[in-house]
Design an enzyme around this catalytic site. Sequence first.
Site, mmCIF file in Angstrom:
data_model
loop_
_atom_site.group_PDB
_atom_site.id
_atom_site.type_symbol
_atom_site.label_atom_id
_atom_site.label_comp_id
_atom_site.label_asym_id
_atom_site.label_seq_id
_atom_site.Cartn_x
_atom_site.Cartn_y
_atom_site.Cartn_z
ATOM 1 N NE ARG A 15 -7.992 7.423 0.558
ATOM 2 C CZ ARG A 15 -7.710 8.671 0.880
ATOM 3 N NH1 ARG A 15 -7.164 8.943 2.036
ATOM 4 N NH2 ARG A 15 -7.951 9.650 0.043
ATOM 5 C CB VAL A 22 -4.514 3.235 9.671
ATOM 6 C CG1 VAL A 22 -3.965 2.706 10.969
ATOM 7 C CG2 VAL A 22 -5.427 2.212 9.005
ATOM 8 C CD GLU A 23 -4.060 3.193 4.176
ATOM 9 O OE1 GLU A 23 -5.014 3.317 3.377
ATOM 10 O OE2 GLU A 23 -3.217 2.302 4.081
ATOM 11 N N GLY A 24 -6.050 8.087 7.468
ATOM 12 C CA GLY A 24 -7.085 9.104 7.608
ATOM 13 C C GLY A 24 -8.155 8.617 8.554
ATOM 14 C CB SER A 83 -0.926 -0.028 1.235
ATOM 15 O OG SER A 83 -1.793 1.062 1.261
#
Length: 832
Positions: free
Chosen positions: A380, A501-503, A211
């Site tokens: 994502r 995670v990831e925002g 990712s």
Amino acid sequence: MTGFIIALLLIGLYWTLLYRGVSLAVFTGVTAAVVVALAATGLIGPVGFVITALVLGLGLALFNIVPLRRRVLTHRLYGIFRKILPEMGQTEQQALEAGDVWWEAELFRGRPDWQQLLDFQLTRLSEREQAFLDNETEQLCTMLDDWQVNFELKDLPEEAWEYIRNAGFLSMLIPKEHGGLGFSAYGQSCVVAKIATRSIAAAVTVMVPNSLGPGELLVHYGTKEQQDKWLPGLASGRELPCFALTGVEVGSDAAKMPDTGVVCKRSVDGEEVLGLSLTFNKRYITLAPVATLMGLAFRLKDPDGLLGDPETVDYGITCALLATDTPGVNIGRRSYPGNAFMNGPIEGRDVFVPIDAIIGGPKQAGNGWRMLFECLSAGRGVSLPALSTATGKGMYGITSAYSRIRRQFGTEIGNFEGVQEGLGVIGGYAYILENVRNLTASGVDHCTPAVVTAMIKYHSTEMMRTVINHSMDIHSGRGIIMGPRNYLAAAYQALPVAITVEGANVMTRSLMVFGQGAIRCHPYVYSEMEAAHNPDFKAGLVEFDRLLFSHIGYSVNRMVRAFTLGVTNAKLAKAPVKNEMTVYYRHLERFSAALAFCSDLAMGTLGGALKLKESTSARLGDVLSHLYMASATLKGFEVNGGTEEDKVHARWAMEYHLHEIEQALHEFVRNYPVKAARPLLRCVALPRGRRFHGPSDATNSALCRMMLGMKLDSEFGRRMTYDIYIGRGENDPTGRLIGAYEKLQAIDDVYSEFLRAAKHGEIEGESVEQQLASALERGVLDAGQVDAIREYDRMRYDVLLTDDFSKEYLANPLSEDTRRAEGRPVDLRQAS
């Protein structure tokens, strides 16, 4: 009476013109023809004709004669727009420009071209990907014991680490020419999903390098020298990567990143080297404790103009690559985020690296945020939807099987309506997640859909949260006792990781989905903003004028379409198919038009303040998200042939999505900050009020009956489990459950007859064994049937058991003596 009829005809004519969205020229020509026809038929006299022609002529001339329009109207509006347009920071602008718009733009613009969706080809697994899923991925899953990973070792076993490296799990996105597997985004998604149904820790370990990480950044932006240096090691597993982005106080607000890289010169081995002095303090970095290669985000500063531009000191967010054994890097300590995957802090003070450590070389100085946002957008859309779908589909099978095996008050708990309320949500969400994952991963294979991946990150992980909670509720005590038998607890504990995670979800929903989607997906807004920022006022004015009046026509058309489709219950909307889903296509088009108008009105009345009205923009984002997810369900339904199972599942999903869309629009209107606009919004968006109330009890019950009777070897069963790991054997946590479920299905009729006979006193005995003996003696069952029921009852009871341990084992689970006493393998490389 004649006048009334003429008035109705004119209203119908103009309403049709506005509904169809004709051009200004056509509208003007029709108006001129109408005035002439009215005069010719004597419906207006000469004086009336002259007055009408003058009034309408002047008004239409003002809009049709472009130089006059620019001078009288647009010039003033353009000046106002340039003044009120909010300033946009560098990171905000890079985020807006990153990635591509895709199918979500069609849904946002109020008139989706359904054929575009139907013609889109979903990615299929290649032969190599399918083989990897069936062999290497299956083999890795058999190596993993989640209790061992999370409680005993708090790490993957060494043989699993070795296999992950050697089999290429860390190089799925790296192209074949660099030694990687070169898998599609969909292929990666299937692999991660399957691993996740066995071990979240292993899935995260595989997911992160594929990712957001050094591998993807190198593939897309690295220089040839950087690719040749690092990619072969990453592909072979010799190098373990991590990416250091988030800091102690900085998450989403990257503009405030305190980590710095200062351009300077140092003497290295007797030579003067141009490089960077890096100082950083990062947290929450997955794989950091074991990483050998680190990607780093920092603010690049060049106070002495060593990069060749003395006017630029602060270049902004930049990304670099460095080995983790570089002097000054402090790495290796672990955090423990509710699961055993590797995560930890990284610190560095005055860490010197050469200038070519910048990913892409010095020419990419300051472009780091755009790099990250584009790679994050793609990543994502693959990783977290894969985890969510794995959870949804895994809980679909596990919880429905348990709901048949577990009996209370003389019946299977799956027959209770209270249980079905949660079980139906699990089934509906699992179906939605699978279709959304397939469409989104396929989209990532074609482009970088930034808005789609943000919305799916949020909604898929929220659905996963709901699915796990319902599964825990249905399993009750069976789900909370930790141990090798528990197949729920690890996923439940790891859930917050996916949410944050990831925002973080709260930020993704309220700031990103609509904030980026409204500007990128709108046919005019972003171009209008660019025109407003044009330093050449005259050129900007010309472009702004063209865009503005196209935008006005677009808004009027969407308003009329939304109201018309709402009043007629979407009967005038078009659908590309004629089947059970036809009506849903029509309603989605109606709500698409409503979203387009509401978005325009919100941007027009709130302006730059809209981004501060997070609840307002979030609700519009929810509408867009559910339009997209609903369209994914429709796509999946068409692709899979509309089986009976699909009909029930898709109907549940569509009723759910339409209810959520209406609810979001209702809350948007009810809470809209400009009260004077609420009546218009209500009239256009919900002219007949709310009509959809979610899946009915009958729809939910029909779905649950299918879940409770699903056979794993059926066409639908195979589709829902093709990328799910199903353990076998009585020492496997899911194996014992699935084994008992399949045994129950094999003897269903006989077992039902046995239970009926016991309930009505046709056989005697308190225990099952006594009842079986009585049934054999009285000829209710034969010997083979008695043996089958006896075997099933043993398996059933074993499924219901939970683990218990000695205090010595809990205090020291790695001791050979306590492991032997608990029946755990003494050799930790063996799965229990």
